[in-house]
Design an enzyme around this catalytic site. Structure first.
Site, short mmCIF file in Angstrom:
data_model
loop_
_atom_site.label_atom_id
_atom_site.label_comp_id
_atom_site.label_asym_id
_atom_site.label_seq_id
_atom_site.Cartn_x
_atom_site.Cartn_y
_atom_site.Cartn_z
N TYR A 101 0.85 -1.19 0.00
CA TYR A 101 0.00 0.00 0.00
C TYR A 101 0.88 1.24 0.00
CZ TYR A 101 -3.02 3.70 1.78
OH TYR A 101 -3.70 4.87 1.93
N GLU A 189 -3.71 7.32 -3.83
CA GLU A 189 -3.53 6.02 -3.20
C GLU A 189 -3.32 4.92 -4.24
OE1 GLU A 189 -6.10 4.97 0.55
OE2 GLU A 189 -6.99 3.99 -1.19
#
Ligand code: GDP
Ligand code: MN
Length: 376
Positions: A101, A189
């Site tokens: 991530y 993101e």
């Protein structure tokens, strides 16, 4: 403003990040054509402005073009958390060796962007933060200096022990930061950022939210707006020059000024009820704005009372009162209306309101309590 994954990936590509080849489709036939052109197994990915599409069944693997065509028929029209799927991204399916991530948001308290990375990618990052916070590493960036190489490498090294992979990740993070700054992002993101068995690194998901206040200088980003994905009433409010955010309570609030609107919502909550919305009619007091505001609020079936909280300054109480009278006559609201007027032309405003049998008070506490009583 939110944009779709396929649009975020276009931006990623422009700034040099690797994303699998793909294209967006609105019909199963187009899905088949795109998959055919890719000529390899593909992922058919619903394009909606919510996360967790995979879990909801909105992301499917297809071996070939025919299978992609077939499976997309299930995905089109699907409801994901209240959003209807009208578009899908058809993209090359890649082999995954690891999922990480990387994300950037603005830390308002620190007044800086903060970059977060985690080797536990592909899952809900809020869940990682709650259960295994040690798996998330955060670093603030001074926006005047930009992201420094050593910082990017520190972040990359948290993700990968292997130096080559850490450098690849650092490079990705730098590019993501540049993209984030370039679009006036409020969030950027990649979840997951993946590695392949042969050591490549790809963004297979992409999410970018834009700070609305930056949009005036980013026409190419504004052009990415998808009105079908946005709340109908928020769009209507925006076009009428009102700042409006829909909430879940029963007290409809019409207020002049964002600060007073926030204070009004706090007061509603303080006395045990929930606001149905945030609505700022702004500084000027064009009576038409009041009619528009009332129209938008009355469209919400949860609203049980409408509360006006007007602090007259540049906004004139008599103008707002005229707007209320027009709106009441025109819309014949099925819920009670309570009004607080104070400041410029307050007396004139009170007199105008007599016409529709509304007695305005000048106390905020009183008007909020009264709205809650009437809504009960
Ligand atoms: P989200 O559920 O809305 O976050 O959508 P994602 O794009 O992140 O996809 C969800 C999950 O599907 C990913 O975490 C992957 O595990 C899987 N996935 C997506 N694209 C691919 C792909 O190209 N290959 C493989 N093997 N899995 C994929
Ligand atoms: Mn994802």
């Amino acid at each position: 403003m939110k944009i779709h994954e396929y649009q975020a990936k276009e931006l990623f590509k422009k700034f040099g990040m690797l994303v699998p080849e793909g294209d967006v489709a609105t019909t199963p036939e187009q899905v088949g054509q795109i998959a055919d052109k890719i000529g390899k197994p593909v992922m058919v990915k619903s394009q909606v402005h919510v996360g967790g599409r995979g879990k909801a069944g909105g992301i499917k693997y297809a071996e070939n073009a025919h299978a992609a065509w077939e499976i997309s028929k299930q995905i089109f029209g699907m409801d994901i958390k209240g959003c209807t799927v009208r578009k899908v991204l058809v993209t090359e399916a890649v082999d995954i060796a690891s999922e990480s991530y990387i994300g950037i948001i603005i830390d308002r308290a620190a007044k800086k962007p903060v970059i977060m990375v985690s080797p536990a990618g592909g899952v809900d990052i809020e869940e990682v933060a709650a259960k295994t916070p040690e798996k998330i590493f955060k670093m603030h960036v001074d926006p005047m200096l930009g992201l420094q190489n050593y910082q990017a490498l520190t972040l990359g090294s948290f993700l990968f022990k292997d130096m080559k992979m850490a450098r690849l990740a650092a490079d990705f993070i730098k590019k993501l930061y540049i993209t984030f700054m370039h679009v006036d992002g409020s969030l950027a993101e990649v979840n997951p950022l993946i590695t392949t068995p042969d050591g490549q690194m790809w963004a297979i998901d992409a999410k970018i939210n834009i700070d609305d206040n930056g949009l005036f200088r980013r026409p190419e980003i504004e052009a990415m707006r998808d009105p079908e994905e946005e709340d109908k009433y928020e769009t209507q409010a925006k076009n009428a020059g009102l700042s409006f955010v829909k909430l879940d309570g029963s007290i409809g609030c019409i207020v002049n000024g964002a600060g007073l609107a926030m204070a009004t919502m706090d007061t509603v909550k303080h006395f045990g009820a929930e606001p149905a919305n945030f609505l700022d009619i702004g500084g000027s007091s064009n009576p038409e704005k009041v009619v528009n505001a009332m129209n938008i609020i009355l469209a919400d079936p949860n609203v049980k009372a409408i509360l006006f909280n007007i602090f007259g300054g540049i906004t004139r109480c008599d103008d707002v009162a005229n707007g209320i009278v027009t709106a009441v006559k025109q819309l014949n609201p099925p819920v009670p209306i309570v009004v607080r007027l104070t400041g410029t032309n307050e007396e004139a405003g009170r007199e105008i309101l007599q016409e529709v049998d509304i007695t305005a008070t000048s106390s905020m506490e009183e008007v909020v309590k009264r709205a809650i009583e009437l809504a009960a």
